[in-house]
Write a protein that holds these residues in place. Structure first.
Motif, mmCIF file in Angstrom:
data_model
loop_
_atom_site.group_PDB
_atom_site.id
_atom_site.type_symbol
_atom_site.label_atom_id
_atom_site.label_comp_id
_atom_site.label_asym_id
_atom_site.label_seq_id
_atom_site.Cartn_x
_atom_site.Cartn_y
_atom_site.Cartn_z
ATOM 1 N N LYS A 168 0.834 -1.196 0.000
ATOM 2 C CA LYS A 168 0.000 0.000 0.000
ATOM 3 C C LYS A 168 0.874 1.254 0.000
ATOM 4 C CE LYS A 168 -3.896 2.202 0.338
ATOM 5 N NZ LYS A 168 -4.804 2.302 -0.782
ATOM 6 N N GLU A 200 2.201 1.754 -3.452
ATOM 7 C CA GLU A 200 1.140 2.295 -4.306
ATOM 8 C C GLU A 200 0.968 3.794 -4.062
ATOM 9 O OE1 GLU A 200 -2.485 0.151 -3.627
ATOM 10 O OE2 GLU A 200 -1.616 -1.761 -4.237
ATOM 11 N N LEU A 201 0.984 4.181 -2.795
ATOM 12 C CA LEU A 201 0.829 5.599 -2.461
ATOM 13 C C LEU A 201 2.023 6.421 -2.952
ATOM 14 C CD1 LEU A 201 -0.669 5.292 1.128
ATOM 15 C CD2 LEU A 201 -1.849 6.043 -0.940
ATOM 16 N N ASN A 260 3.878 5.691 -5.562
ATOM 17 C CA ASN A 260 3.714 5.780 -7.015
ATOM 18 C C ASN A 260 2.668 6.825 -7.378
ATOM 19 O OD1 ASN A 260 5.617 3.777 -7.368
ATOM 20 N ND2 ASN A 260 4.117 2.143 -7.604
ATOM 21 N N ALA A 261 1.556 6.836 -6.634
ATOM 22 C CA ALA A 261 0.507 7.826 -6.892
ATOM 23 C C ALA A 261 1.032 9.235 -6.637
ATOM 24 C CB ALA A 261 -0.710 7.539 -6.015
ATOM 25 N N MET A 262 1.816 9.387 -5.590
ATOM 26 C CA MET A 262 2.371 10.699 -5.271
ATOM 27 C C MET A 262 3.337 11.166 -6.361
ATOM 28 S SD MET A 262 3.885 11.937 -1.624
ATOM 29 C CE MET A 262 5.558 11.388 -1.782
ATOM 30 N N GLU A 263 4.178 10.266 -6.843
ATOM 31 C CA GLU A 263 5.085 10.617 -7.943
ATOM 32 C C GLU A 263 4.304 11.023 -9.184
ATOM 33 O OE1 GLU A 263 7.844 7.457 -8.702
ATOM 34 O OE2 GLU A 263 8.712 7.567 -6.685
ATOM 35 N N SER A 264 3.247 10.293 -9.470
ATOM 36 C CA SER A 264 2.403 10.607 -10.617
ATOM 37 C C SER A 264 1.777 11.987 -10.460
ATOM 38 C CB SER A 264 1.316 9.541 -10.764
ATOM 39 O OG SER A 264 0.412 9.891 -11.773
ATOM 40 N N LYS A 265 1.270 12.270 -9.281
ATOM 41 C CA LYS A 265 0.663 13.583 -9.022
ATOM 42 C C LYS A 265 1.703 14.691 -9.093
ATOM 43 C CE LYS A 265 -3.492 12.133 -8.437
ATOM 44 N NZ LYS A 265 -4.474 12.365 -9.471
ATOM 45 N N GLU A 321 2.238 15.368 -12.660
ATOM 46 C CA GLU A 321 1.071 16.086 -13.188
ATOM 47 C C GLU A 321 1.093 17.543 -12.739
ATOM 48 O OE1 GLU A 321 -3.817 15.772 -13.253
ATOM 49 O OE2 GLU A 321 -2.662 14.373 -12.030
#
Length: 99
Positions: free
Chosen positions: A28, A31-32, A34-39, A42
């Motif tokens: 988890k 995943e978080l 990775n999501a933070m890097e993506s954001k 962006e």
């Protein structure tokens, strides 16, 4: 002895549960991350796009100012030409009365 085996079995079961929970939390967390890097990517892209849009807006605003100024010059030239024609008509009319 049976009591020790029971305690050992309980301990082993709890350790396995703890290890499974650790793996779930670790996944988890990844995943978080990775999501933070993506954001973050962006956000960087949106900041760049915002900066470009602001530059485009400023350029458009400057072009609009120049366009309005040029339009005013053309409008002023036409108005001045009309005034000169009116003055010429008046001079012609005055010149015709003196003859």
């Amino acid at each position: 002895m049976a009591e020790e085996n029971k305690i050992l079995t309980l301990f082993t079961t709890r350790m396995r549960q703890l290890i499974l929970q650790y793996k779930e939390v670790k996944e988890k967390n990844q995943e978080l991350l990775n999501a933070m890097e993506s954001k973050d990517r962006e956000i960087a892209w949106l900041k760049k796009k915002l900066e470009q849009s602001q530059n485009d807006y400023n350029s458009l605003k400057m072009a609009r100012l120049v366009e309005v100024t040029d339009g005013d010059i053309e409008k002023s030239k036409r108005r001045l030409s009309n005034l000169i024609r009116e003055v010429n008509k008046c001079i012609t009319m005055l010149g015709g009365k003196e003859d």
